[in-house]
Design a protein around this motif. Structure first.
Motif, PDB file in Angstrom:
ATOM      1  N   LYS A 197       0.862  -1.183   0.000  1.00 25.80           N
ATOM      2  CA  LYS A 197       0.000   0.000   0.000  1.00 25.80           C
ATOM      3  C   LYS A 197       0.897   1.231   0.000  1.00 25.80           C
ATOM      4  O   LYS A 197       1.709   1.428   0.903  1.00 25.80           O
TER       5      LYS A 197
ATOM      6  N   ASN B 246      -0.253   4.501  -0.284  1.00 20.71           N
ATOM      7  CA  ASN B 246      -0.859   5.655   0.378  1.00 20.71           C
ATOM      8  C   ASN B 246      -2.304   5.327   0.725  1.00 20.71           C
ATOM      9  O   ASN B 246      -2.925   4.474   0.085  1.00 20.71           O
ATOM     10  N   GLU B 247      -2.816   5.991   1.737  1.00 19.24           N
ATOM     11  CA  GLU B 247      -4.226   5.840   2.081  1.00 19.24           C
ATOM     12  C   GLU B 247      -4.776   7.192   2.493  1.00 19.24           C
ATOM     13  O   GLU B 247      -4.208   7.883   3.331  1.00 19.24           O
TER      14      GLU B 247
ATOM     15  N   LYS C 216      -8.677   9.608   2.913  1.00 13.39           N
ATOM     16  CA  LYS C 216      -9.972   9.488   3.579  1.00 13.39           C
ATOM     17  C   LYS C 216     -10.931   8.580   2.816  1.00 13.39           C
ATOM     18  O   LYS C 216     -11.745   7.877   3.409  1.00 13.39           O
ATOM     19  N   THR C 217     -10.806   8.589   1.491  1.00 13.81           N
ATOM     20  CA  THR C 217     -11.798   7.872   0.684  1.00 13.81           C
ATOM     21  C   THR C 217     -11.203   6.859  -0.287  1.00 13.81           C
ATOM     22  O   THR C 217     -11.927   6.262  -1.072  1.00 13.81           O
ATOM     23  N   LYS C 218      -9.877   6.646  -0.217  1.00 15.25           N
ATOM     24  CA  LYS C 218      -9.273   5.707  -1.170  1.00 15.25           C
ATOM     25  C   LYS C 218      -7.940   5.181  -0.653  1.00 15.25           C
ATOM     26  O   LYS C 218      -7.330   5.757   0.258  1.00 15.25           O
ATOM     27  N   GLU C 219      -7.507   4.087  -1.267  1.00 16.53           N
ATOM     28  CA  GLU C 219      -6.205   3.486  -0.993  1.00 16.53           C
ATOM     29  C   GLU C 219      -5.468   3.316  -2.315  1.00 16.53           C
ATOM     30  O   GLU C 219      -6.090   3.027  -3.344  1.00 16.53           O
TER      31      GLU C 219
ATOM     32  N   TYR D 103      -2.370   1.222  -4.245  1.00 20.72           N
ATOM     33  CA  TYR D 103      -1.505   0.039  -4.186  1.00 20.72           C
ATOM     34  C   TYR D 103      -0.590  -0.008  -5.401  1.00 20.72           C
ATOM     35  O   TYR D 103      -1.001   0.323  -6.526  1.00 20.72           O
TER      36      TYR D 103
ATOM     37  N   GLN E 116      -8.076   2.242  -5.145  1.00 18.20           N
ATOM     38  CA  GLN E 116      -9.214   1.524  -4.568  1.00 18.20           C
ATOM     39  C   GLN E 116     -10.053   2.490  -3.733  1.00 18.20           C
ATOM     40  O   GLN E 116      -9.594   3.047  -2.752  1.00 18.20           O
ATOM     41  N   SER E 117     -11.311   2.689  -4.140  1.00 18.99           N
ATOM     42  CA  SER E 117     -12.202   3.585  -3.391  1.00 18.99           C
ATOM     43  C   SER E 117     -12.731   2.906  -2.139  1.00 18.99           C
ATOM     44  O   SER E 117     -12.795   1.672  -2.060  1.00 18.99           O
ATOM     45  N   LYS E 118     -13.118   3.723  -1.155  1.00 20.36           N
ATOM     46  CA  LYS E 118     -13.689   3.214   0.093  1.00 20.36           C
ATOM     47  C   LYS E 118     -15.113   3.730   0.247  1.00 20.36           C
ATOM     48  O   LYS E 118     -15.502   4.710  -0.375  1.00 20.36           O
TER      49      LYS E 118
END
Length: 423
Positions: free
Chosen positions: A10, A12-13, A15-18, A20, A32-34
């Motif tokens: 990973k 970076n992460e 508030k609303t996504k990660e 990879y 990747q959205s959250k």
């Protein structure tokens, strides 16, 4: 489909996504959205089931529209309902905010300005990404003095100018697109990154319903963006469902931004088949704007009845048409067409080395009552036709707008390179 990609660490992460790394695709990442929705630098934070898919869908459509227009972005392709593949970038920690209408934080920072004040030209602002200090507003001077360097690119005045210009162009493209849905783009925030492979500044991150304010019919009471969530006095499951429906409304309509209800066509009439090379250049340039182009051979001198029959053929099907007349020597084709149709006519004569200087007057000096214009360059003739169609076809207009931006950037970078060589 997700199993096809080999995920690394990973990177970076937010508030609303990660983010990879992709082991099997160097220079690319998975975004990747959250399902998380936040406001006030996470002072308010909630899980909204389905938000990741909605945001991913919205971003995909927006970036596809921008890329088809000609804007360089990090977006590569959709990977799943909640993730997409992007070019790996080192992000520039600035949010570029572009405003058409005064509202929100601008009113708090500028007391006395009434909500609804319209910015023409657009109002551009920068905010340094620093959650601990509530993302303070920055000036160009602060950004220059920060002496940032990302992926080997120093961020100086040239780079700032490029991002300024790009932000305005991106806003105007999306503003034009949303206007087709009777929806006002009030303001918007975007971020840029430096592509680690090409070392150029490109639009990166995401553009979804967290990124802008949208007012259907220009009416704030109908707002469909994240402000609905910010304005909640109390976050309840029922209230979150209302917010979700607004996000779904945007995701459904953003797909329509990729479509146009207005068809168009360029018909190139050549006086002789010997002019085919000149006409093919016009056709190629038209296609670059997404405009269908038809080539026909007809002589207004030798077969005026056939010329007018061909004209009637394209007037009769209701498709908006621009005629381009390609005739050397004595140009009767353009004037005859212009005198017998209400559609636009462009003269684009193929100029020869021998009599070209004399022949051009048959295209320039028209009898009274004729409105056809004369353009010598095949590319410019197609561009002029695109500008006509762009008044009512946003997909043509956005290509013109992006082309203006890219021409400006190429000149800016050429000047920078020349100055570096001189120094």
């Amino acid at each position: 489909m997700a199993a096809e990609l080999k995920l690394g660490k990973k990177l970076n992460e937010g508030k609303t996504k990660e983010i990879y790394e992709l082991l099997d695709r160097p220079g690319h990442v998975l975004v990747q959205s959250k399902d998380q929705i936040t406001a006030g630098n996470t002072v308010r934070r909630d899980q909204m089931e389905g938000k990741a898919a909605i945001s991913n869908k919205t971003t995909g459509c927006v970036f596809k529209l921008l890329q088809e227009a000609g804007i360089k972005t990090a977006f590569v392709e959709q990977h799943s309902t909640t993730a997409f593949v992007a070019a790996q970038c080192e992000m520039i920690p600035i949010e570029w905010v572009c405003r058409r209408i005064a509202t929100g934080s601008f009113l708090k920072r500028n007391p006395g300005v009434k909500e609804g004040y319209r910015f023409s030209p657009l109002k551009l602002e920068m905010f340094f990404k620093d959650d601990a200090n509530n993302d303070p507003q920055w000036s160009e001077e602060q950004l220059i003095e920060a002496k940032f360097c990302f992926a080997g690119l120093n961020i100086g005045q040239c780079e700032i100018d490029v991002m300024n210009r790009a932000t305005v162009a991106i806003f105007e493209i999306l503003e034009k697109a949303w206007s087709t849905q009777d929806c006002t783009l009030v303001d918007m925030k975007i971020e840029f990154g430096v592509n680690v492979t090409t070392k150029e500044i490109i639009l990166a991150d995401v553009i979804d319903n967290d990124s802008w304010r949208l007012w259907p019919s220009g009416d704030r009471s109908q707002q469909k963006d994240k402000q609905v969530y910010r304005d909640l006095k109390e976050v309840t499951p029922e209230a979150l469902q209302v917010v979700k429906r607004h996000f779904e409304w945007v995701a459904e309509r953003v797909q329509l931004l990729l479509e146009s209800k207005n068809s168009c066509r360029v018909v190139v009439l050549m006086g002789s088949i010997s002019d085919i090379g000149h006409c093919e250049k016009i056709k190629k340039a038209c296609l670059s704007y997404g405009i269908p182009c038809v080539l026909r051979v007809t002589s207004a001198h030798k077969g005026p009845d056939e010329t007018l029959r061909i004209k009637a053929e394209y007037e009769g099907d209701g498709v908006p048409t621009v005629f381009v007349a390609v005739a050397g020597r004595s140009n009767g084709l353009g004037p005859v067409m212009s005198g017998n149709t209400a559609y636009p006519v462009i003269n684009c004569p193929p100029i020869t080395a021998d009599w070209g200087a004399q022949d051009i007057w048959s295209s320039l000096r028209m009898p009274s009552g004729l409105g056809c214009t004369t353009v010598l360059s095949p590319d410019a003739a197609a561009q002029f036709a695109a500008q006509i169609f762009g008044l009512n076809n946003h997909l043509v207009w956005v290509k013109l707008r992006a082309s203006m931006l890219n021409t400006w950037i190429s000149l800016k970078l050429a000047d920078k390179k020349l100055q570096e060589c001189t120094l």
